[in-house]
Every structure is written in structure tokens, then in C-alpha cells.
Write a protein that holds these residues in place. Structure first.
Motif, PDB file in Angstrom:
ATOM      1  N   ALA A   1       0.836  -1.203   0.000  1.00  0.00           N
ATOM      2  CA  ALA A   1       0.000   0.000   0.000  1.00  0.00           C
ATOM      3  C   ALA A   1       0.870   1.252   0.000  1.00  0.00           C
ATOM      4  N   PHE A   2       1.932   1.252   0.808  1.00  0.00           N
ATOM      5  CA  PHE A   2       2.824   2.414   0.868  1.00  0.00           C
ATOM      6  C   PHE A   2       3.833   2.406  -0.284  1.00  0.00           C
ATOM      7  N   SER A   3       4.280   1.234  -0.701  1.00  0.00           N
ATOM      8  CA  SER A   3       5.264   1.165  -1.783  1.00  0.00           C
ATOM      9  C   SER A   3       4.669   1.603  -3.117  1.00  0.00           C
ATOM     10  N   ILE A   4       3.417   1.262  -3.354  1.00  0.00           N
ATOM     11  CA  ILE A   4       2.771   1.698  -4.591  1.00  0.00           C
ATOM     12  C   ILE A   4       2.709   3.223  -4.637  1.00  0.00           C
ATOM     13  N   ALA A   5       2.352   3.840  -3.527  1.00  0.00           N
ATOM     14  CA  ALA A   5       2.291   5.305  -3.476  1.00  0.00           C
ATOM     15  C   ALA A   5       3.666   5.914  -3.705  1.00  0.00           C
ATOM     16  N   LEU A   6       4.697   5.347  -3.063  1.00  0.00           N
ATOM     17  CA  LEU A   6       6.048   5.885  -3.195  1.00  0.00           C
ATOM     18  C   LEU A   6       6.590   5.694  -4.606  1.00  0.00           C
TER      19      LEU A   6
ATOM     20  N   LEU B   1      13.627   4.786   3.286  1.00  0.00           N
ATOM     21  CA  LEU B   1      13.034   5.277   2.030  1.00  0.00           C
ATOM     22  C   LEU B   1      12.227   6.548   2.247  1.00  0.00           C
ATOM     23  N   TRP B   2      11.843   6.801   3.482  1.00  0.00           N
ATOM     24  CA  TRP B   2      10.987   7.945   3.793  1.00  0.00           C
ATOM     25  C   TRP B   2      11.764   9.102   4.380  1.00  0.00           C
ATOM     26  N   LYS B   3      13.079   9.102   4.242  1.00  0.00           N
ATOM     27  CA  LYS B   3      13.913  10.173   4.791  1.00  0.00           C
ATOM     28  C   LYS B   3      14.377  11.172   3.743  1.00  0.00           C
ATOM     29  N   ASP B   4      14.054  10.928   2.490  1.00  0.00           N
ATOM     30  CA  ASP B   4      14.401  11.882   1.443  1.00  0.00           C
ATOM     31  C   ASP B   4      13.634  13.187   1.670  1.00  0.00           C
ATOM     32  N   PRO B   5      14.280  14.345   1.554  1.00  0.00           N
ATOM     33  CA  PRO B   5      13.601  15.630   1.828  1.00  0.00           C
ATOM     34  C   PRO B   5      12.312  15.828   1.044  1.00  0.00           C
ATOM     35  N   GLU B   6      12.317  15.466  -0.235  1.00  0.00           N
ATOM     36  CA  GLU B   6      11.102  15.617  -1.039  1.00  0.00           C
ATOM     37  C   GLU B   6       9.993  14.690  -0.545  1.00  0.00           C
ATOM     38  N   VAL B   7      10.393  13.485  -0.147  1.00  0.00           N
ATOM     39  CA  VAL B   7       9.417  12.521   0.354  1.00  0.00           C
ATOM     40  C   VAL B   7       8.840  12.993   1.682  1.00  0.00           C
ATOM     41  N   ILE B   8       9.679  13.600   2.528  1.00  0.00           N
ATOM     42  CA  ILE B   8       9.201  14.077   3.826  1.00  0.00           C
ATOM     43  C   ILE B   8       8.105  15.126   3.648  1.00  0.00           C
ATOM     44  N   VAL B   9       8.325  16.085   2.753  1.00  0.00           N
ATOM     45  CA  VAL B   9       7.327  17.126   2.506  1.00  0.00           C
ATOM     46  C   VAL B   9       6.028  16.520   1.994  1.00  0.00           C
ATOM     47  N   TRP B  10       6.155  15.618   1.046  1.00  0.00           N
ATOM     48  CA  TRP B  10       4.972  14.953   0.472  1.00  0.00           C
ATOM     49  C   TRP B  10       4.254  14.113   1.516  1.00  0.00           C
ATOM     50  N   PHE B  11       5.006  13.390   2.315  1.00  0.00           N
ATOM     51  CA  PHE B  11       4.429  12.537   3.353  1.00  0.00           C
ATOM     52  C   PHE B  11       3.672  13.365   4.395  1.00  0.00           C
ATOM     53  N   LYS B  12       4.287  14.427   4.901  1.00  0.00           N
ATOM     54  CA  LYS B  12       3.660  15.239   5.940  1.00  0.00           C
ATOM     55  C   LYS B  12       2.395  15.920   5.424  1.00  0.00           C
ATOM     56  N   ARG B  13       2.443  16.364   4.186  1.00  0.00           N
ATOM     57  CA  ARG B  13       1.268  17.028   3.619  1.00  0.00           C
ATOM     58  C   ARG B  13       0.069  16.086   3.557  1.00  0.00           C
ATOM     59  N   ASN B  14       0.299  14.869   3.145  1.00  0.00           N
ATOM     60  CA  ASN B  14      -0.810  13.925   3.019  1.00  0.00           C
ATOM     61  C   ASN B  14      -1.252  13.363   4.363  1.00  0.00           C
ATOM     62  N   VAL B  15      -0.330  13.221   5.289  1.00  0.00           N
ATOM     63  CA  VAL B  15      -0.709  12.766   6.621  1.00  0.00           C
ATOM     64  C   VAL B  15      -1.570  13.821   7.302  1.00  0.00           C
ATOM     65  N   ASP B  16      -1.196  15.090   7.137  1.00  0.00           N
ATOM     66  CA  ASP B  16      -2.003  16.160   7.713  1.00  0.00           C
ATOM     67  C   ASP B  16      -3.416  16.158   7.134  1.00  0.00           C
ATOM     68  N   PHE B  17      -3.510  15.857   5.841  1.00  0.00           N
ATOM     69  CA  PHE B  17      -4.831  15.798   5.204  1.00  0.00           C
ATOM     70  C   PHE B  17      -5.676  14.688   5.835  1.00  0.00           C
ATOM     71  N   VAL B  18      -5.080  13.527   6.037  1.00  0.00           N
ATOM     72  CA  VAL B  18      -5.804  12.409   6.644  1.00  0.00           C
ATOM     73  C   VAL B  18      -6.160  12.735   8.094  1.00  0.00           C
ATOM     74  N   ASN B  19      -5.252  13.429   8.790  1.00  0.00           N
ATOM     75  CA  ASN B  19      -5.535  13.831  10.172  1.00  0.00           C
ATOM     76  C   ASN B  19      -6.851  14.600  10.264  1.00  0.00           C
TER      77      ASN B  19
END
Length: 460
Positions: free
Chosen positions: A185-190, A266-284
Motif C-alpha cells: 500500500a505504501f510502496s505503490i504510493a512511493l 526510504l521515507w527520509k528523502d527531503p522531497e518525500v518528507i514534505v509529500w508525506f507530511k502534507r498527506n498525513v495532515d490531510f488524513v488527520n
């Protein structure tokens, strides 16, 4: 190795043990391994340095004793011997060459490749690990006895083969329900996220995929935040995760933790961090109104009830403490032998260990053998039998190519193997018999070709 059968355009191969010699040596190994004494198993290796199950057994003993160099050396020798017995038609890159894991003689190849993946991954040789995992999956894609689906996606992302993840999902999602697995589920998104970067597209698709993954498995998002020290502005995710955790089955928790232990980098790349936080905040903020929220709750309760045997075997062999501690007690109902961990219940073979059948006529001996597998009235019997096999070359042993962490895990028996055992084993390996032609692998011969068992040329 010989051809087992051909069915629907797929050729099934099997390893066949020589009745004249290899089966006798295998019986000696089974007797020695059941004594739970690595020195007894080492004795088998001293006499026959390329007996496969002995190499697998001692490799794992050395690994849990933190002697990874010797463990890796032993594993390389086992793979070398297994490869030498390949059938000429056995093509490791072909999708039409399969092996049945239920057959006892075949399992050494599966175990050796899986452990080799773990060894090369420890050295960050991701490409080698990825290729070996693809080979391992192709040997038995229907059974997937080593649960390759739990980390083949992570290895693909580590080598930046994003298209493989997407094509693999297209190919197997219908039959394997890959989108239901937390790691996929997470790998497909990444994978879609990186593909969109390469193709300079918007992240609309990857956003939806990540939001869906977080909604289904908020525990993974929480663990990623913890592992990567991400700061999430809203605490709604953690409130949601606290409630979801109570609904989590042990099987789902295992898979979530297993994925994060392997893929957190895999989730420590700066671009990935921004993308990850943005979508997590949306789900929050929106998870209560998001489509599929109620379905995600029911699926967590109904799909991951108990881990299947191949998943338990994968977790047991991976030996990640945070994950293996969650193995259920049923995982230890089967054998955890280092050379054959958690064998399937429907196993079959051309022959069986003498320790399971030799005392059928003596109830007292049968009882003692059930308490202490490998028990013998004569303490020197095993030593004498090993001595009788000393003169047999390995060439006559294999058919050539042609036709909470519950107590009871075997590893605890060997965690504190004395250091002198490892030293003695390394010295023995350094002085292995080398043939006149300079090759350290005894040649494979066909027992049917000659009563004298003349060596043939080694296989390519």
C-alpha cells in the motif's frame, strides 16, 4: 537435480539424493542435529565439507552467535554446491522453471537463497538482494513459501526500480491481493511519487494512494514518524492510531512493524518528507469523512486474523526482534531446525529420518526418542557411523544434473555457543580438502553410470 514433471508448459525440478551415499550421510546429519549440539554437526562437516544441510545449519548457528563472516562463508559454500547440481535445463531466469517447496529435498535451495538475501542486505548490496528475491519468488510464485511479497517491493524501491513495483502490482494484484498488504500500500504510493517526478507530472495520483494507505494502516504512518523523527502538526493521527491499535490483530501489527524496520530509510528523502507530511495532515483532518474509512476498519478486523505459515517462517528467519517477539505460540508448534525452519505440514520426501521410524517395535526406545530425538543406547554409535562414511566423496552423494518472543525458538540454544567453536570452525574451513585440479568443490558423479562411482567433469 532431475526433472520432476511438466505441467501446463511449466517444468518442475527436484533435488534427488543418492541412495548409495547421500541418504546415509543425511541420516547421520539428522541424528547429529537432533542432539542440539553444534559440535556434533561440525563433526559431519569435518568429514564431508560440502554437505548442504550441515552448511545451512552451522551457518545459522554462527549467525546467531554473531559470527557473520563465517556464517556468510558457509552459506556461499552451500549455494555453490546447490548450483553445481543444477539440471542443464534449469534456467534461474526463466519463469517456466519451478520447484515444489513441500518436497523436503528442495527446501535447502529456498532457505539458502533467502538467507543470502539477508546477508547481502546487511552489506547494503540492494541490487544483489533484489535479483535474488526475484529468483526466489519465481521458484514457486503460487506458494511463495518464503513470503517474498513482504520485501520484494522494498528492495525494488531501494534500487530505484519504480516501474517494477507498478508492473508487479498490475500482474499479481488480482491473484495475490497486493493492495491489501501494508507494505505494498505504501510502496505503490512511493513508486508513483518518484515516477511522477521523473515524468514531471503532478502528484495527484500518488497523493490519493498515500492518503488511502495512511487511512488503511495509520500505524505505519505513526511508526514512520517515530523512526524518521518527522514532526506532525496535528495529533489526530495518533488519536486515530491509538484506537486503531486496539483493533489491530497481532498479524497486522507484525507486518506493519516489519515494513517500517526495513523501509524507514526510504521515507527520509527531503522531497518525500514534505509529500508525506502534507498527506498525513490531510488524513488527520479529513479521515472521518474520507471514502473507505469504514471499510478500512472492517478489513483490519477480518483480513489479518492470523499469520499464515509462510509469513511466520519469513519473520522467524528474518530475526528482527521487534517483529519476531509478536510471533504467536502456534509458530513454535512446528520444527525450527536451522536447516529447515517451520516445514510445511504436507511435506513429502523419498525417505524420512530414522529417528522417526527406527524404534517402532520398541515402545521404551520410542518414548525416549520422543523426549530426546536422536537418543541412542550406544553413545558411540553416531561417531562410528560417521567414521564409516569418511571415505565417501561428495561426488557420489548427489545425483548430477540430468533426468512476546515465546520460549522454545531453537536460536536460544545457540546464542551463547562458546567462542572456541567459531574459531575451530573457521580453522576447519581454512583447511578444507582441495582437489588436485585446484577446485574446492568435489565433483558430482552419477551413481548409475559406474559401480565405481567415477567422478565426472564438474557442472557449469
Amino acid at each position: 537435480m532431475v526433472v520432476d514433471k511438466t505441467q501446463n508448459g511449466i517444468t518442475y525440478f527436484k533435488y534427488s539424493h543418492s541412495k548409495a551415499n547421500y541418504q546415509s550421510l543425511q541420516q547421520m546429519f539428522w541424528r547429529a542435529s537432533h542432539l542440539a549440539d553444534p559440535h556434533a554437526v561440525k563433526r559431519v562437516l569435518e568429514i564431508h565439507p560440502y554437505h548442504i544441510d550441515t552448511l545451512l545449519h552451522l551457518s545459522e548457528v554462527c549467525r546467531v552467535s554473531e559470527d557473520t563472516q563465517t556464517a556468510s562463508d558457509l552459506m556461499n559454500r552451500a549455494l555453490f554446491c546447490l548450483e553445481k547440481a543444477f539440471h542443464p535445463s534449469f534456467n534461474v531466469t526463466s519463469l517456466s522453471c519451478r520447484m515444489d517447496y513441500n518436497r523436503t529435498e528442495n527446501r535447502a535451495l529456498f532457505v539458502a537463497i533467502f538467507r543470502q538475501v539477508l546477508f547481502v542486505s546487511m552489506k547494503s548490496c540492494w541490487q544483489t538482494g533484489f535479483e535474488l528475491t526475484k529468483l526466489l519468488f519465481n521458484l514457486s510464485p503460487e506458494q511463495d513459501p518464503m513470503a517474498c511479497l513482504l520485501f520484494i517491493d522494498t528492495l525494488a524501491l531501494k534500487v530505484e526500480d519504480y516501474n517494477f513495483v507498478l508492473k508487479f502490482v498490475d500482474e499479481f494484484d488480482h491473484s495475490k491481493k497486493l493492495s491489501m498488504l501494508p507494505n505494498f500500500a505504501f510502496s505503490i504510493a512511493l513508486a508513483n511519487f518518484y515516477k511522477e517526478i521523473v515524468e514531471k507530472e503532478s502528484h495527484q495520483k500518488s497523493d490519493k494512494l498515500l492518503q488511502s494507505a495512511v487511512l488503511k494502516y495509520p500505524m505505519i504512518a505513526s511508526l514512520i514518524c517515530e523512526k524518521c523523527s518527522h514532526v506532525i502538526e496535528s495529533n489526530a493521527l495518533f488519536v486515530m492510531n491509538e484506537r486503531v491499535t486496539k483493533e489491530h490483530t497481532r498479524s497486522l501489527t507484525q507486518q506493519c512493524k516489519l515494513y517500517v524496520e526495513r523501509a524507514s530509510d526510504l521515507w527520509k528523502d527531503p522531497e518525500v518528507i514534505v509529500w508525506f507530511k502534507r498527506n498525513v495532515d490531510f488524513v488527520n483532518n479529513e479521515h472521518m469523512t474520507m471514502k473507505g474509512y469504514e471499510n478500512s476498519i472492517s478489513s483490519r478486523k477480518s483480513v489479518f486474523l492470523s499469520p499464515p505459515l509462510n509469513v511466520m517462517r519469513h519473520i522467524f528467519m528474518s530475526d528482527i526482534s521487534a517483529v519476531s517477539a509478536l510471533l504467536p505460540t502456534t509458530a513454535f508448534d512446528t520444527s525450527q531446525d536451522p536447516h529447515d525452519p517451520m516445514p510445511p505440514p504436507n511435506s513429502y520426501a523419498d525417505y524420512t529420518p530414522e529417528t522417526t521410524r527406527s524404534y517402532s517395535g520398541n515402545p521404551v526406545m520410542a518414548f525416549l526418542n520422543s523426549l530426546m530425538p536422536g537418543y541412542t543406547q550406544n553413545p558411540h554409535e553416531l561417531e562410528d557411523q560417521l567414521e564409516n562414511l569418511r571415505g565417501i566423496e561428495l561426488g557420489g552423494l548427489l545425483h548430477p544434473a540430468g533426468e512476546g518472543n515465546e520460549a522454545g525458538g531453537w536460536g536460544e540454544q545457540f546464542r551463547n555457543v562458546p567462542g572456541d567453536f567459531g574459531v575451530a570452525l573457521r580453522d576447519m574451513l581454512a583447511n578444507l580438502y582441495v582437489q588436485n585440479d585446484g577446485e574446492a568443490m568435489p565433483e558430482v558423479v552419477d551413481e548409475a553410470e559406474s559401480e565405481e562411482e567415477r567422478p565426472e567433469d564438474a557442472l557449469d
